[in-house]
Design an enzyme around this catalytic site. Structure first.
Site, PDB file in Angstrom:
ATOM      1  N   ASN A  91     -86.190 -32.722  -3.298  1.00  0.00           N
ATOM      2  CA  ASN A  91     -84.766 -32.358  -3.291  1.00  0.00           C
ATOM      3  C   ASN A  91     -83.903 -33.614  -3.363  1.00  0.00           C
ATOM      4  O   ASN A  91     -82.880 -33.638  -4.063  1.00  0.00           O
ATOM      5  CB  ASN A  91     -84.426 -31.555  -2.035  1.00  0.00           C
ATOM      6  CG  ASN A  91     -84.749 -30.084  -2.187  1.00  0.00           C
ATOM      7  OD1 ASN A  91     -84.083 -29.362  -2.923  1.00  0.00           O
ATOM      8  ND2 ASN A  91     -85.796 -29.646  -1.527  1.00  0.00           N
ATOM      9  N   ASN A 102     -77.427 -28.906   4.509  1.00  0.00           N
ATOM     10  CA  ASN A 102     -78.888 -28.806   4.567  1.00  0.00           C
ATOM     11  C   ASN A 102     -79.366 -27.764   3.571  1.00  0.00           C
ATOM     12  O   ASN A 102     -78.661 -26.777   3.321  1.00  0.00           O
ATOM     13  CB  ASN A 102     -79.302 -28.376   5.981  1.00  0.00           C
ATOM     14  CG  ASN A 102     -80.793 -28.153   6.123  1.00  0.00           C
ATOM     15  OD1 ASN A 102     -81.592 -29.020   5.775  1.00  0.00           O
ATOM     16  ND2 ASN A 102     -81.178 -26.965   6.581  1.00  0.00           N
ATOM     17  N   HIS A 129     -82.268 -24.942   3.026  1.00  0.00           N
ATOM     18  CA  HIS A 129     -83.257 -24.179   3.806  1.00  0.00           C
ATOM     19  C   HIS A 129     -83.970 -23.205   2.881  1.00  0.00           C
ATOM     20  O   HIS A 129     -83.320 -22.515   2.087  1.00  0.00           O
ATOM     21  CB  HIS A 129     -82.569 -23.422   4.938  1.00  0.00           C
ATOM     22  CG  HIS A 129     -83.512 -22.663   5.790  1.00  0.00           C
ATOM     23  ND1 HIS A 129     -84.339 -23.257   6.713  1.00  0.00           N
ATOM     24  CD2 HIS A 129     -83.794 -21.342   5.836  1.00  0.00           C
ATOM     25  CE1 HIS A 129     -85.087 -22.342   7.297  1.00  0.00           C
ATOM     26  NE2 HIS A 129     -84.779 -21.171   6.772  1.00  0.00           N
ATOM     27  N   ASP A 186     -79.984 -23.566  11.478  1.00  0.00           N
ATOM     28  CA  ASP A 186     -79.826 -22.745  10.273  1.00  0.00           C
ATOM     29  C   ASP A 186     -78.712 -21.718  10.393  1.00  0.00           C
ATOM     30  O   ASP A 186     -78.767 -20.641   9.795  1.00  0.00           O
ATOM     31  CB  ASP A 186     -81.156 -22.044   9.939  1.00  0.00           C
ATOM     32  CG  ASP A 186     -82.294 -23.029   9.798  1.00  0.00           C
ATOM     33  OD1 ASP A 186     -83.426 -22.706  10.188  1.00  0.00           O
ATOM     34  OD2 ASP A 186     -82.027 -24.149   9.325  1.00  0.00           O
ATOM     35  N   GLU A 224     -84.277 -24.632  -5.374  1.00  0.00           N
ATOM     36  CA  GLU A 224     -83.625 -25.583  -4.470  1.00  0.00           C
ATOM     37  C   GLU A 224     -83.087 -26.769  -5.266  1.00  0.00           C
ATOM     38  O   GLU A 224     -81.993 -27.267  -5.009  1.00  0.00           O
ATOM     39  CB  GLU A 224     -84.611 -26.074  -3.401  1.00  0.00           C
ATOM     40  CG  GLU A 224     -85.065 -25.013  -2.413  1.00  0.00           C
ATOM     41  CD  GLU A 224     -86.063 -25.554  -1.410  1.00  0.00           C
ATOM     42  OE1 GLU A 224     -87.072 -24.873  -1.149  1.00  0.00           O
ATOM     43  OE2 GLU A 224     -85.840 -26.691  -0.908  1.00  0.00           O
TER      44      GLU A 224
HETATM   45  N1  LIG Z   1     -78.962 -29.048  15.054  1.00  0.00           N
HETATM   46  C1  LIG Z   1     -79.557 -28.794  13.850  1.00  0.00           C
HETATM   47  N2  LIG Z   1     -80.496 -29.635  13.398  1.00  0.00           N
HETATM   48  C2  LIG Z   1     -81.076 -29.386  12.202  1.00  0.00           C
HETATM   49  C3  LIG Z   1     -80.732 -28.232  11.447  1.00  0.00           C
HETATM   50  C4  LIG Z   1     -79.708 -27.373  11.942  1.00  0.00           C
HETATM   51  O1  LIG Z   1     -79.340 -26.359  11.280  1.00  0.00           O
HETATM   52  N3  LIG Z   1     -79.143 -27.683  13.144  1.00  0.00           N
HETATM   53  N4  LIG Z   1     -81.378 -27.956  10.258  1.00  0.00           N
HETATM   54  C5  LIG Z   1     -82.661 -28.620  10.215  1.00  0.00           C
HETATM   55  C6  LIG Z   1     -83.588 -28.303   9.112  1.00  0.00           C
HETATM   56  N5  LIG Z   1     -84.485 -27.263   9.501  1.00  0.00           N
HETATM   57  C7  LIG Z   1     -84.365 -26.099   8.837  1.00  0.00           C
HETATM   58  O2  LIG Z   1     -83.729 -26.052   7.742  1.00  0.00           O
HETATM   59  C8  LIG Z   1     -85.446 -27.441  10.592  1.00  0.00           C
HETATM   60  C9  LIG Z   1     -85.993 -28.681  10.820  1.00  0.00           C
HETATM   61  C10 LIG Z   1     -86.873 -28.859  11.911  1.00  0.00           C
HETATM   62  C11 LIG Z   1     -87.204 -27.826  12.728  1.00  0.00           C
HETATM   63  C12 LIG Z   1     -88.114 -28.060  13.914  1.00  0.00           C
HETATM   64  O3  LIG Z   1     -88.512 -27.125  14.586  1.00  0.00           O
HETATM   65  N6  LIG Z   1     -88.428 -29.384  14.177  1.00  0.00           N
HETATM   66  C13 LIG Z   1     -89.252 -29.761  15.317  1.00  0.00           C
HETATM   67  C14 LIG Z   1     -90.261 -30.809  14.891  1.00  0.00           C
HETATM   68  C15 LIG Z   1     -91.005 -30.465  13.692  1.00  0.00           C
HETATM   69  C16 LIG Z   1     -91.667 -31.702  13.087  1.00  0.00           C
HETATM   70  O4  LIG Z   1     -91.378 -32.844  13.499  1.00  0.00           O
HETATM   71  O5  LIG Z   1     -92.424 -31.474  12.131  1.00  0.00           O
HETATM   72  C17 LIG Z   1     -88.388 -30.487  16.341  1.00  0.00           C
HETATM   73  O6  LIG Z   1     -87.360 -31.096  15.964  1.00  0.00           O
HETATM   74  O7  LIG Z   1     -88.843 -30.503  17.505  1.00  0.00           O
HETATM   75  C18 LIG Z   1     -86.646 -26.584  12.489  1.00  0.00           C
HETATM   76  C19 LIG Z   1     -85.758 -26.383  11.418  1.00  0.00           C
HETATM   77  C20 LIG Z   1     -82.561 -30.102  10.428  1.00  0.00           C
HETATM   78  N7  LIG Z   1     -82.015 -30.266  11.738  1.00  0.00           N
HETATM   79  N1  LIG Z   2     -86.447 -26.196   7.661  1.00  0.00           N
HETATM   80  C1  LIG Z   2     -86.278 -27.245   6.768  1.00  0.00           C
HETATM   81  C2  LIG Z   2     -87.219 -27.027   5.615  1.00  0.00           C
HETATM   82  O1  LIG Z   2     -88.178 -26.306   5.749  1.00  0.00           O
HETATM   83  N2  LIG Z   2     -86.883 -27.671   4.488  1.00  0.00           N
HETATM   84  C3  LIG Z   2     -87.714 -27.539   3.315  1.00  0.00           C
HETATM   85  O2  LIG Z   2     -88.644 -28.603   3.255  1.00  0.00           O
HETATM   86  C4  LIG Z   2     -88.974 -28.840   1.866  1.00  0.00           C
HETATM   87  C5  LIG Z   2     -88.806 -30.320   1.582  1.00  0.00           C
HETATM   88  O3  LIG Z   2     -89.278 -30.605   0.306  1.00  0.00           O
HETATM   89  P1  LIG Z   2     -88.918 -32.024  -0.390  1.00  0.00           P
HETATM   90  O4  LIG Z   2     -89.258 -33.116   0.620  1.00  0.00           O
HETATM   91  O5  LIG Z   2     -89.803 -32.043  -1.602  1.00  0.00           O
HETATM   92  O6  LIG Z   2     -87.452 -32.017  -0.722  1.00  0.00           O
HETATM   93  C6  LIG Z   2     -88.000 -27.990   1.045  1.00  0.00           C
HETATM   94  O7  LIG Z   2     -88.609 -26.783   0.602  1.00  0.00           O
HETATM   95  C7  LIG Z   2     -86.914 -27.649   2.055  1.00  0.00           C
HETATM   96  O8  LIG Z   2     -86.240 -26.417   1.813  1.00  0.00           O
END
Ligand SMILES: Nc1nc2c(c(=O)[nH]1)N[C@@H](CN(C=O)c1ccc(C(=O)N[C@@H](CCC(=O)O)C(=O)O)cc1)CN2
Ligand SMILES: NCC(=O)N[C@@H]1O[C@H](COP(=O)([O-])[O-])[C@@H](O)[C@H]1O
Length: 225
Positions: free
Chosen positions: A25, A118, A120, A156, A185
């Protein structure tokens, strides 16, 4: 045609892209930003993981990169403060989260309110969080897709800018569905950043008003028969 660029010449929005992984992305945003009339420049790619494949892609494109490893910090506040310091160091005005896998604190999301978006991999508000493609298959939905939204502290939950839908096909598994969604995306993220950069995606409470949204496509049904 060069002098036909729409509207008064705004200075390009100085953008950072935050990643944790491969960065496809991020690469799509870089590709779009190469256009002379694109209203934003990608000035920094920052990752919380030094092994993120996207860092090499950004460096190869001549874009500054930085690593802020969350494991080096005692808590989320100090991690987020370190990201803030790096963003300030590069004069960043706007943030794009692209596969950035850390939940950001309320303080950080408030500081960057309506200046951070972001992507998603679901049609929000369906399937917030992780493992969206398997959950879509398990739910038996006929359409799935992706969303670009402004970021709020609630995961989200932020105002939606652009969405794209794809059909769920017989025989799909999470990987084949993820690939179909990822291709969309790469279309909606540059579009969303262009709309924001041109000042046409206006946050109105918890909704986004798109100025001059153009002709709408017809409805879609699936399966077709
Ligand atoms: N406060 C917010 N932070 C983030 C958001 C948001 O909407 N509000 N969007 C995310 C992106 N995301 C979904 O799109 C997402 C990213 C990470 C997680 C999660 O559960 N992370 C865990 C660790 C996972 C790992 O390190 O692999 C954590 O942080 O403990 C859920 C949704 C970006 N941030
Ligand atoms: N919740 C956040 C999440 O799941 N994000 C997703 O991670 C991938 C990153 O791909 P990329 O590193 O190739 O852009 C993408 O599919 C994005 O939507």
């Amino acid at each position: 045609m060069a002098d036909a660029a729409p509207g008064p010449q705004r200075p390009k929005l100085r953008v950072a892209v935050l990643i944790s992984g491969g960065g496809s992305n991020m690469a799509a945003l870089l590709g779009a930003a190469a256009a002379a009339d694109f209203p934003a420049e990608i000035a920094l790619v920052l990752s919380n993981r030094a092994d993120a494949g996207g860092l090499a892609k950004a460096a190869a494109a001549g874009v500054a990169t930085a690593v802020v490893d969350h494991r080096a910090f005692p808590d989320r506040d100090s991690f987020d403060a370190a990201i803030d310091a790096e963003l300030a160091r590069h004069g960043i005005e706007f943030v794009c989260l692209a596969g950035f896998m850390r939940l950001l604190t309320e303080g950080f999301t408030d500081r960057w309110r309506d200046r951070m978006i972001n992507v998603h991999p679901s049609l929000l508000p369906l399937f917030k969080g992780l493992h969206t493609h398997q959950r879509a298959l398990d739910a038996g939905v006929r359409f799935h897709g992706c969303t670009v939204h402004f970021v709020r502290f609630g995961m989200d939950e932020g105002p939606i800018i652009v969405q794209a839908a794809v059909p769920v096909l017989a025989g799909d598994d999470a990987d084949s569905l993820a690939a179909r969604v990822l291709a969309m995306e790469h279309k909606i993220y540059p579009l969303a950043l262009r709309l924001v950069g041109e000042g046409r995606a206006v946050v109105d409470g918890e909704r986004v008003r798109i100025e001059g949204e153009g002709a709408a496509p017809g409805g879609m049904l699936w399966p077709a028969g």
